[in-house]
Enzyme design. Structure first.
Site, PDB file in Angstrom:
ATOM      1  N   THR A 202      -7.201  11.447   8.559  1.00 47.96           N
ATOM      2  CA  THR A 202      -7.076  11.560   7.097  1.00 47.96           C
ATOM      3  C   THR A 202      -6.891  10.190   6.460  1.00 47.96           C
ATOM      4  OG1 THR A 202      -4.673  11.772   7.092  1.00 47.96           O
ATOM      5  CG2 THR A 202      -5.970  13.825   7.295  1.00 47.96           C
ATOM      6  N   ARG A 203      -7.316  10.134   5.208  1.00 46.12           N
ATOM      7  CA  ARG A 203      -7.080   8.951   4.386  1.00 46.12           C
ATOM      8  C   ARG A 203      -6.782   9.415   2.965  1.00 46.12           C
ATOM      9  NH1 ARG A 203      -7.190   7.348   8.752  1.00 46.12           N
ATOM     10  NH2 ARG A 203      -8.409   5.689   9.703  1.00 46.12           N
TER      11      ARG A 203
ATOM     12  N   TYR B 175      -5.612  -9.180  10.810  1.00 46.12           N
ATOM     13  CA  TYR B 175      -5.377  -8.727   9.431  1.00 46.12           C
ATOM     14  C   TYR B 175      -3.962  -8.185   9.287  1.00 46.12           C
ATOM     15  CZ  TYR B 175      -6.340  -6.211   5.026  1.00 46.12           C
ATOM     16  OH  TYR B 175      -6.325  -5.739   3.728  1.00 46.12           O
TER      17      TYR B 175
ATOM     18  N   ASP C 204      -7.497   2.869  15.540  1.00 48.04           N
ATOM     19  CA  ASP C 204      -7.793   3.543  14.281  1.00 48.04           C
ATOM     20  C   ASP C 204      -6.645   4.492  13.950  1.00 48.04           C
ATOM     21  OD1 ASP C 204      -9.776   3.971  12.205  1.00 48.04           O
ATOM     22  OD2 ASP C 204      -9.832   6.031  12.934  1.00 48.04           O
TER      23      ASP C 204
ATOM     24  N   ARG D  21      -2.889   8.443   7.133  1.00 47.55           N
ATOM     25  CA  ARG D  21      -2.430   7.392   6.232  1.00 47.55           C
ATOM     26  C   ARG D  21      -2.242   8.032   4.862  1.00 47.55           C
ATOM     27  NH1 ARG D  21      -4.017   2.138   6.764  1.00 47.55           N
ATOM     28  NH2 ARG D  21      -3.165   1.788   8.785  1.00 47.55           N
TER      29      ARG D  21
HETATM   30  N1  LIG Z   1      -9.684  -2.671  -1.295  1.00 48.23           N
HETATM   31  C1  LIG Z   1      -8.711  -2.085  -0.627  1.00 48.23           C
HETATM   32  O1  LIG Z   1      -8.737  -0.861  -0.415  1.00 48.23           O
HETATM   33  C2  LIG Z   1      -7.519  -2.878  -0.151  1.00 48.23           C
HETATM   34  C3  LIG Z   1      -6.552  -2.219   0.604  1.00 48.23           C
HETATM   35  C4  LIG Z   1      -5.456  -2.932   1.057  1.00 48.23           C
HETATM   36  C5  LIG Z   1      -5.303  -4.263   0.716  1.00 48.23           C
HETATM   37  N2  LIG Z   1      -6.252  -4.877  -0.022  1.00 48.23           N
HETATM   38  C6  LIG Z   1      -6.054  -6.298  -0.316  1.00 48.23           C
HETATM   39  O2  LIG Z   1      -6.481  -6.603  -1.632  1.00 48.23           O
HETATM   40  C7  LIG Z   1      -7.089  -7.901  -1.666  1.00 48.23           C
HETATM   41  C8  LIG Z   1      -8.489  -7.795  -2.256  1.00 48.23           C
HETATM   42  O3  LIG Z   1      -9.272  -6.917  -1.463  1.00 48.23           O
HETATM   43  P1  LIG Z   1     -10.786  -6.560  -1.856  1.00 48.23           P
HETATM   44  O4  LIG Z   1     -11.024  -5.168  -1.425  1.00 48.23           O
HETATM   45  O5  LIG Z   1     -11.051  -6.948  -3.255  1.00 48.23           O
HETATM   46  O6  LIG Z   1     -11.560  -7.516  -0.850  1.00 48.23           O
HETATM   47  P2  LIG Z   1     -12.831  -8.462  -1.122  1.00 48.23           P
HETATM   48  O7  LIG Z   1     -13.289  -8.957   0.200  1.00 48.23           O
HETATM   49  O8  LIG Z   1     -13.817  -7.766  -1.988  1.00 48.23           O
HETATM   50  O9  LIG Z   1     -12.187  -9.632  -1.968  1.00 48.23           O
HETATM   51  C9  LIG Z   1     -11.454 -10.678  -1.383  1.00 48.23           C
HETATM   52  C10 LIG Z   1     -11.852 -11.971  -2.080  1.00 48.23           C
HETATM   53  O10 LIG Z   1     -11.082 -13.038  -1.523  1.00 48.23           O
HETATM   54  C11 LIG Z   1     -11.950 -14.153  -1.351  1.00 48.23           C
HETATM   55  N3  LIG Z   1     -11.390 -15.017  -0.316  1.00 48.23           N
HETATM   56  C12 LIG Z   1     -11.204 -14.733   1.001  1.00 48.23           C
HETATM   57  N4  LIG Z   1     -10.662 -15.783   1.638  1.00 48.23           N
HETATM   58  C13 LIG Z   1     -10.477 -16.751   0.698  1.00 48.23           C
HETATM   59  C14 LIG Z   1      -9.955 -18.073   0.726  1.00 48.23           C
HETATM   60  N5  LIG Z   1      -9.492 -18.624   1.869  1.00 48.23           N
HETATM   61  N6  LIG Z   1      -9.924 -18.786  -0.423  1.00 48.23           N
HETATM   62  C15 LIG Z   1     -10.383 -18.257  -1.580  1.00 48.23           C
HETATM   63  N7  LIG Z   1     -10.898 -17.003  -1.670  1.00 48.23           N
HETATM   64  C16 LIG Z   1     -10.945 -16.266  -0.543  1.00 48.23           C
HETATM   65  C17 LIG Z   1     -13.284 -13.536  -0.961  1.00 48.23           C
HETATM   66  O11 LIG Z   1     -14.389 -14.392  -1.138  1.00 48.23           O
HETATM   67  C18 LIG Z   1     -13.318 -12.320  -1.883  1.00 48.23           C
HETATM   68  O12 LIG Z   1     -13.916 -12.622  -3.128  1.00 48.23           O
HETATM   69  C19 LIG Z   1      -7.046  -8.421  -0.232  1.00 48.23           C
HETATM   70  O13 LIG Z   1      -5.927  -9.251  -0.079  1.00 48.23           O
HETATM   71  C20 LIG Z   1      -6.892  -7.178   0.592  1.00 48.23           C
HETATM   72  O14 LIG Z   1      -6.255  -7.426   1.817  1.00 48.23           O
HETATM   73  C21 LIG Z   1      -7.366  -4.224  -0.452  1.00 48.23           C
END
Ligand SMILES: NC(=O)c1ccc[n+]([C@@H]2O[C@H](COP(=O)([O-])OP(=O)(O)OC[C@H]3O[C@@H](n4cnc5c(N)ncnc54)[C@H](O)[C@@H]3O)[C@@H](O)[C@H]2O)c1
Length: 336
Positions: free
Chosen positions: A218-219, A153, A281, A285
């Site tokens: 922490t977060r 990741y 871990d 952050r």
């Molecule tokens: N939620 C958070 O706190 C957080 C923090 C840091 C970064 N992000 C980033 O934000 C984005 C969304 O995160 P989220 O929390 O909504 O995650 P999530 O898993 O709920 O949503 C991700 C979506 O992407 C889709 N997906 C994955 N691989 C795919 C592919 N190859 N083709 C098409 N669709 C695909 C999944 O089916 C899912 O619907 C991600 O890129 C994640 O890395 C989220």
């Protein structure tokens, strides 16, 4: 205005769909449902201004746009959010995670270039790894284990950042990068291993809350509405191409403090189980949001207790429904 959103069925993507549609955008949502939930798009799919494409964005963009009546529409913004985001999911789908953040990002860049659209790439605070600088500014390069279990990741997101910024320099596309810090809210999945859903579900079931390590790590937690406000500002303000911006809530809580607040809001006695910390871990952050404040005039508004109450209400309403992802959380670090 027209947006393409990859990862539209996920937690953040589906809220972004709803928010943009409330603001009169037309939206094309693309998702392979690897970790998403089709129910998140029920409202959007009931309207003519939303189109859903079931496709893998790690495949060439001509494939994921081929089912559209006009394959090469010209969206104002392409929001590239597709990627598993929780440790449980990205370790289970490690190679797919690397593909979507590397190859998928290359295709998102290719599509944005062909369509003449602005690209917004969703990166992560995990780009900073286990940070040696605190709070984290965008100029910090990070402290990442390139071969650890999280590297699928962290390192693929970092590659995505490198590809996007190189494309800005070499291809002249307009692209912006958001480093998202832990975000929470309704539509998170009960079993996705992130700390807030884990605590909420355990508290509502009357079970002890699992705390990893001594709980002093922490977060900072950002409510989803605040995050999306920042993302849309970053994607739509003119003249910001090439910028990398932290979006998150700088309020910092220990995991033990979070457990106490969730228990109080759920009106249950706080009981915890202590479990060893997983590898890599991060201890601390917290975003430095000076750049978001300056460039976007953005800062978070939703207090942790208010956001947690809405999140608890969501899990309470879904308590009797199958989640589809109610897998056993392998661990609960609070990081995404
Ligand atoms: N939620 C958070 O706190 C957080 C923090 C840091 C970064 N992000 C980033 O934000 C984005 C969304 O995160 P989220 O929390 O909504 O995650 P999530 O898993 O709920 O949503 C991700 C979506 O992407 C889709 N997906 C994955 N691989 C795919 C592919 N190859 N083709 C098409 N669709 C695909 C999944 O089916 C899912 O619907 C991600 O890129 C994640 O890395 C989220």
């Amino acid at each position: 205005m027209l947006a393409y959103i990859t990862g539209a069925a996920g937690f953040l993507g589906s809220h972004l769909v709803d928010q943009l549609m409330r603001d009169d955008w037309n939206v094309v949502g693309i998702d392979n449902l690897a970790t998403g939930d089709g129910r998140n798009l029920d409202d959007a799919r009931a309207t003519a201004r939303f189109t859903f494409v079931h496709a893998d964005v790690s495949q060439p963009w001509r494939e994921w746009t081929s089912s559209l009546a006009t394959p090469l529409q010209r969206p104002d913004v392409v929001f590239h959010l597709a990627s598993p985001a929780s440790p449980v999911h990205y370790e289970r789908l490690a190679l797919e995670t690397m593909a979507v953040n590397a190859v998928g990002t290359m295709h998102a860049v290719g599509f944005s270039q062909a369509a003449g659209s602005t690209l917004l790439y969703a990166s992560t605070s995990e780009s900073y790894g286990d940070p040696l600088e605190h709070p984290q500014r965008e100029s910090y390069w990070g402290n990442v284990n390139p071969v650890g279990v999280r590297s699928c990741y962290d390192e693929s997101k970092r590659y995505g950042e490198a590809y996007v910024t190189t494309a800005v320099r070499k291809l002249g596309i307009d692209a912006r990068i958001v480093r998202i810090f832990n975000t929470y809210g309704p539509r998170m999945q009960a079993g996705d291993g992130r700390v807030i859903p884990n605590f909420c579900v355990s508290a509502l079931r009357g079970e002890p809350l699992t705390v990893y390590g001594d709980g002093s790590q922490t977060r900072s937690f950002c409510y989803v509405d605040d995050l999306l406000d920042g993302i849309v500002r970053l994607a739509t303000r003119p003249g910001l191409s090439g910028n990398v911006v932290n979006i998150g809530n700088p309020g910092e809580f220990t995991i033990r403090e979070l457990a106490a607040i969730v228990a109080e809001l759920a009106e249950v006695e706080l009981r915890t189980i202590d479990v060893a910390l997983p590898p890599d871990d991060p201890a601390r952050r917290r975003p430095d949001i000076t750049k978001a404040r300056t460039l976007l005039e953005w800062e978070p508004k939703v207090a942790l207790r208010d956001g947690l109450q809405k999140t608890l209400d969501f899990f309470r309403a879904r308590a009797d429904e199958p989640t589809g992802y109610d897998c056993v959380a392998e661990y609960d670090t609070g990081v995404s």
